[in-house]
Design an enzyme around this catalytic site. Structure first.
Site, PDB file in Angstrom:
ATOM      1  CG  ASP A  21      44.192  13.985  47.183  1.00  0.00           C
ATOM      2  OD1 ASP A  21      44.540  13.856  48.290  1.00  0.00           O
ATOM      3  OD2 ASP A  21      43.831  12.993  46.468  1.00  0.00           O
ATOM      4  NE  ARG A  75      38.357   9.523  43.978  1.00  0.00           N
ATOM      5  CZ  ARG A  75      39.447   9.421  44.766  1.00  0.00           C
ATOM      6  NH1 ARG A  75      39.850   8.512  45.420  1.00  0.00           N
ATOM      7  NH2 ARG A  75      40.257  10.408  44.586  1.00  0.00           N
TER       8      ARG A  75
END
Length: 544
Positions: free
Chosen positions: A459, A179
C-alpha cells in the site's frame, strides 16, 4: 498561533444561506444520495471551524522537520512531563472493542467490505487512507458500500453473474472501524469558501453523518482509526472535531471511539500525551510499523548516520523498532488502552508450497512475537491469514486482551528509539525498491491503492519506504551496494530503463497503462533536491 486558535474558538457570526460557499468540482451518478444539502452543510461547518487549526498544525510539522534537518533530534517533551507522570486512565472500553485479537484491513469497495465483515476477524478497518487511491469514484463508492453495510443491505454480484456476495447476520460480522485520510491530505472535489476541505474531515464526517444513528441503535458507535498524527496537539484537534460531530449529530459524549496509529517518529515520544488528549474516547494505539519506518527515514533524511539498510532487513527485531513496540505496550496498558500490533502483509503463494510455507512461517514468528510481548491484537491484510493469527493469539491470550501485562521491565530512553540499524543494501534490494515504487504508483494513478506485488500486499506506506530510501541513498555521499557498486543516479537510471522489459506483461499488471508515467514521476522525485513530504501529494494532482 494564539490568534489562529482564538479565531477557531469563536465561530464567525456571518449569516449564510444553505449551500453558500459550497462547491462540488466532480460528479458521479447517484452522488446526491450521499452528498445531500444537509450532509454538505455538515461538512462545510466542520471545515469552517477547524481548517485554520489544521493549517496551523501542518505549519508546525514543517517547522519541526526544519529543526530535524538542521541536526536536531526528537525527544520526550519537557512541558508535558506532568502528563507522563500522572496517574490517570482512559475511559472504559465498550464491549464491542474489548476483544480485538485479529483485525483485517483493506479498501472500501463493496466486495472487500462484504468479505472483510464476513471474514471471522474481530474487527475490519475500512481504509480510505493508505490502501485507497482517493479518486472521486472510489471515495463515494466506498461511502455508499459502508452505508449499505451498516444498514445490512449490502450485496455484490460478480460481473459474470457466477457468485452473489451477501453479509452474514450482524452479530457474526467483524466490528467496523473506518480510517479517514490524514491531516495532510485535501479533498479537492469539495471546496468550501474557495478552499478544499480536509480529506480526513470529508471521510470521517460523511461516514458519521450517514451512519452514526444506525450504529448507536445496534449498540455500537462510529469507530475510527486516526492516521499519521505527529503530536498531542494534532490529537487534540481530532478530539475537538469529534466533540463537535457528537453535538451536531445528537450523540452522547464519548460515543465516538478511536484508535490512533503510532506511525510517525515524533508521535512515539508523545504517546502518553496523545492518549491524554483523547482520553474520553480512545480505545488504543497501534504499531503502524511500515509508516513508522517511512517516518524514521523522512525525519532523518538529512542525517547521514541514520541511513537504514534495505527494507527487507528493517524488521521488528531491529532495536529501534523493538523499543517502539515495547514502549507502546507499556504506555497503553498503564493507561487502560489496547496496544495493537502491526500488519502481516503476506498473501498466499499459489503453486509453490515451499515458498508459501516460508511466508507463513514469517507470519507465525511475527504474531508470536507480538502476543508474547503483550500486544492485545494484530493486523492481517488477507483473509487466509486470519485463522493462523487467531490460533496464535487464542493459544497465548485466553483473555480478551492483555492489559494486565504492564511491561514494568521496559525502560526506554530517547536514544533507544532513534538508534541506527545495521545492515546492507544489495542490488536486488535497490532494484526491488524501484520496482515496488513504480508498480504501486502506476496502480495508484489508475485508481488502485492496494496492490499485490511479489506475494506481499503493498500500500502507500510500503511504497513510501521504497521511494524515501531511494532518495536518501542517492543523496547521501559515499554509499555503496554490498558488492562495491557506487550507489548513484547512474544505478537508478539503469534500473528505470530496464524495468519495462522486466515487466514484459505490464498491461496485465495493475496500473500497466500508467507505468511510463510512474517511472517519470519516480525519476523526478528522486532527483529533487528536497524529499517530497508524501508521494501521494503530487500523485493526487494526476487523478480524477
Amino acid at each position: 498561533m494564539s490568534a489562529v486558535i482564538a479565531q477557531w474558538q469563536q465561530p464567525q457570526q456571518e449569516q449564510r444561506q444553505p449551500g453558500d460557499g459550497i462547491e462540488l468540482t466532480a460528479s458521479l451518478a447517484g452522488q446526491e444520495q450521499l452528498l445531500t444539502p444537509a450532509a454538505l452543510e455538515f461538512l462545510a461547518g466542520l471545515h469552517r471551524r477547524f481548517e485554520p487549526v489544521r493549517q496551523a498544525r501542518l505549519a508546525a510539522r514543517r517547522e519541526r522537520q526544519a529543526f530535524f534537518d538542521a541536526g536536531g533530534l526528537p525527544d520526550f517533551r519537557t512541558d508535558t512531563a506532568a502528563i507522563r507522570a500522572g496517574h490517570w486512565r482512559v475511559a472504559p472500553l465498550p464491549t464491542a472493542l474489548l476483544d480485538r485479537r485479529v483485525e483485517i484491513t483493506g479498501p472500501c469497495d463493496p466486495k472487500m467490505v462484504i468479505n472483510a465483515l464476513n471474514s471471522g476477524a474481530k474487527v475490519y478497518m475500512a481504509d480510505f487512507e493508505d490502501s485507497t487511491a482517493p479518486t472521486w469514484a472510489n471515495l463515494l463508492t466506498g461511502q455508499r458500500a459502508l452505508k449499505k453495510a451498516v444498514a445490512g443491505t449490502l450485496d455484490w454480484m460478480a460481473p459474470d453473474g457466477s457468485k452473489h456476495y451477501t453479509l452474514k447476520p450482524f452479530e457474526e460480522q467483524a466490528v467496523l472501524m473506518v480510517r479517514p485520510r490524514g491531516w495532510h491530505l485535501d479533498e479537492k472535489h469539495l471546496r468550501v469558501d474557495g478552499a478544499p476541505i480536509s480529506g480526513g474531515l470529508f471521510d470521517l464526517g460523511l461516514f458519521a453523518f450517514h451512519n452514526a444513528a444506525a450504529l448507536v441503535a445496534k449498540d455500537r458507535g462510529p469507530y475510527f482509526y486516526l492516521p499519521k498524527l505527529q503530536s498531542m496537539e494534532e490529537a487534540q484537534l481530532w478530539n475537538d472535531v469529534l466533540d463537535q460531530v457528537e453535538r451536531a449529530l445528537g450523540l452522547a459524549a464519548g460515543q465516538i471511539k478511536v484508535t490512533v496509529l503510532i506511525e510517525t517518529l515524533p508521535a512515539v515520544f508523545e504517546m502518553d500525551e496523545i492518549l491524554h488528549a483523547l482520553r474520553g474516547r480512545i480505545a488504543g494505539l497501534n504499531c503502524g510499523r511500515w509508516d513508522y519506518v517511512f517516518s524514521y527515514l523522512k525525519t532523518f533524511r538529512a542525517h547521514r548516520d541514520k541511513v537504514l539498510p534495505e527494507r527487507g532487513q528493517v524488521t521488528m527485531t531491529q532495536p529501534f523498532l523493538r523499543a517502539y513496540s515495547e514502549l507502546l505496550i507499556q504506555t497503553c496498558h498503564k493507561r487502560g488502552a489496547h496496544a495493537m500490533g502491526g500488519m502481516a502483509a503476506q498473501i498466499p503463494i499459489s503453486g509453490d508450497e515451499a515458498a508459501n510455507e516460508a511466508a507463513l512461517a514469517k507470519v507465525r514468528a511475527d504474531k508470536l512475537r507480538e502476543v508474547t510481548a503483550g500486544h492485545d491484537g494484530t493486523w492481517v491484510a488477507h483473509p487466509a491469514l486470519i485463522p493462523l493469527a487467531m490460533r496464535i493469539f487464542d493459544e497465548r491470550m485466553p483473555t480478551p486482551h492483555q492489559q494486565h501485562v504492564l511491561r514494568d521491565d521496559v525502560l526506554i530512553i530517547r536514544d533507544d528509539l532513534i538508534k541506527p540499524s545495521f545492515g546492507t543494501i544489495t542490488r536486488s534490494g535497490f532494484e526491488g525498491n524501484v520496482e515496488v515504487c513504480v508498480r504501486y504508483l502506476a496502480a495508484w494513478l489508475e485508481g488502485n491503492g492496494c496492490v499485490p506485488i511479489h506475494w506481499l500486499m503493498e500500500d502507500a506506506a510500503t511504497a513510501e519506504i521504497a521511494r524515501t530510501q531511494l532518495w536518501q541513498w542517492l543523496h547521501a555521499d559515499g554509499l555503496f551496494l554490498d558488492d562495491g557498486t557506487p550507489l548513484d543516479f547512474a544505478l537508478l537510471e539503469r534500473a528505470l530503463i530496464g524495468l519495462p522489459s522486466k515487466l514484459a506483461d505490464r498491461m496485465k499488471l495493475p496500473g500497466g497503462s500508467k507505468l511510463d508515467e510512474a517511472i517519470a514521476m519516480l525519476d523526478a522525485l528522486t532527483h529533487a533536491d528536497t524529499l517530497a513530504e508524501f508521494l501521494t501529494l503530487p500523485a493526487y494532482e494526476r487523478i480524477d
